[in-house]
Design a protein around this motif. Structure first.
Motif, PDB file in Angstrom:
ATOM      1  N   SER A 166       5.039  -5.060 -15.191  1.00 10.48           N
ATOM      2  CA  SER A 166       4.687  -6.293 -14.471  1.00 10.48           C
ATOM      3  C   SER A 166       5.579  -6.501 -13.259  1.00 10.48           C
ATOM      4  O   SER A 166       5.123  -6.993 -12.221  1.00 10.48           O
ATOM      5  N   ASP A 169       4.194  -4.331 -10.517  1.00 13.82           N
ATOM      6  CA  ASP A 169       2.986  -4.918  -9.939  1.00 13.82           C
ATOM      7  C   ASP A 169       3.342  -6.046  -8.970  1.00 13.82           C
ATOM      8  O   ASP A 169       2.714  -6.194  -7.913  1.00 13.82           O
ATOM      9  N   ALA A 170       4.339  -6.836  -9.324  1.00 13.99           N
ATOM     10  CA  ALA A 170       4.754  -7.928  -8.441  1.00 13.99           C
ATOM     11  C   ALA A 170       5.324  -7.386  -7.133  1.00 13.99           C
ATOM     12  O   ALA A 170       5.083  -7.941  -6.059  1.00 13.99           O
ATOM     13  N   THR A 173       2.411  -6.096  -4.964  1.00 16.73           N
ATOM     14  CA  THR A 173       1.613  -7.194  -4.422  1.00 16.73           C
ATOM     15  C   THR A 173       2.322  -7.883  -3.262  1.00 16.73           C
ATOM     16  O   THR A 173       1.675  -8.384  -2.326  1.00 16.73           O
ATOM     17  N   GLU A 177       0.495  -6.514   4.386  1.00 20.45           N
ATOM     18  CA  GLU A 177      -0.542  -5.638   4.908  1.00 20.45           C
ATOM     19  C   GLU A 177      -0.224  -5.144   6.312  1.00 20.45           C
ATOM     20  O   GLU A 177      -0.869  -4.226   6.827  1.00 20.45           O
TER      21      GLU A 177
END
Length: 322
Positions: A166, A169-170, A173, A177
């Protein structure tokens, strides 16, 4: 129950194992690994049947010398004579027991004095010697190996891995961009290359021979008999590479607990390092994949160096070998 190592002959093992069945060449990799485990177990049971493990004698104290052992045997003889219920034999036994006890105390004293004297110039070693005298090591404080405790430790590891995933994933994220992305590399790896017998023989000779209790036979025996096992391993490795699938049974690991420090509480899971012991065949397949990935990364690094050199008007270096 154990298999006596002295009876494990590589030639006899290969004879009992036999040739790889050609009819199974097209089976899925999981079926091939299951066949491998069954046939290896049968061959081991053929050449060296299981037998009970003989119990080892208790380890003697370091200060228990040969002279004390001889005195102990003499004491046993006097005890046998005393059972005849003669008063003179009992008197001799009591006198000898006092002598034997005094000899034990003297030997122990000499040993401890020598240990303390050898560590007088090393405070850390001296502290360990004194600590061993004041707080002898006990075997009752280590956590039990009950099924409920094993399940609790497995759940603790699963929760820890989930937390790490997790966190990854953080982090991914949170990447903006607007980050400049590198151009696509023309060096692509579309598929793995199937291995040959010489490649398998090389890998079996390079992989460290560490045996897991999940292995059907010791890893050292596989290395000694790798000439006759190369065809078996080649078929399984190629099936794994062709299907793009790692055998499920080889993903199992035996977790051994290693206490981080002797002073930590052994009842707390976070005080242990979880050491994974994997099946030997799984390490062989991992080595096959890693060698091909390493070759691909070498080519990719050379392409990057080549692109950078052309951009600066320089001559790129030749590909290097790891």
């Amino acid at each position: 129950m154990v298999h006596p190592k002295r009876l494990m002959d590589p030639e006899g093992f290969l004879t009992a194992l036999g040739e790889f069945p050609a009819s199974s060449a097209g089976d899925p990799v999981d079926a091939l690994v299951s066949l491998w485990n069954g046939e290896m177990t049968r061959a081991i049971d053929t050449i060296t049947p299981e037998r009970p493990l003989s119990s080892n004698r208790a380890k003697t104290a370091p200060w228990f010398t040969e002279e004390l052992a001889a005195m102990k045997r003499k004491k046993r003889e006097l005890e046998c004579m005393w059972r005849s219920e003669y008063e003179s034999d009992r008197t001799r036994l009591c006198s000898y027991l006092r002598t034997y006890t005094a000899a034990i105390k003297a030997a122990r004293r000499v040993y401890l004095v020598a240990n303390i004297a050898s560590a007088k110039n090393n405070p850390a070693a001296l502290f360990q010697v004194i600590k061993g005298l004041l707080t002898p090591t006990t075997h009752g404080g280590f956590p039990d190996n009950s099924a409920s405790r094993c399940e609790a430790f497995a759940q603790f590891l699963a929760d820890k891995v989930a937390l790490i995933c997790s966190d990854f994933d953080a982090i991914l994220t949170a990447v903006s961009e607007d980050v400049t992305r590198a151009p696509a590399c023309p060096v692509l790896m579309g598929s793995f290359q199937l291995v040959e017998l010489k490649d398998v023989d090389k890998v079996l000779g390079e992989v460290r021979a560490t045996t897991c209790i999940l292995d059907p036979c010791p890893s050292w025996l596989m290395r000694e008999a790798r000439g006759g096992l190369a065809e078996w391993v080649k078929v399984m490795a190629n099936a794994s590479l062709w299907d793009g699938k790692f055998p499920v049974s080889l993903k199992m690991a035996v977790i051994k607990l290693l206490l981080k420090k002797a002073s930590l509480d052994p009842t707390l899971f976070r005080n242990f390092w979880p050491i994974s012991n994997l099946p030997y065949l799984g390490k062989v397949l991992e080595h096959v994949v890693a060698s091909q990935l390493q070759g691909f990364l070498v080519d990719m690094i050379f392409w990057i160096q080549h692109s950078l050199a052309l951009g600066r008007g320089m001559v790129p270096r030749q590909p290097w070998s790891p």
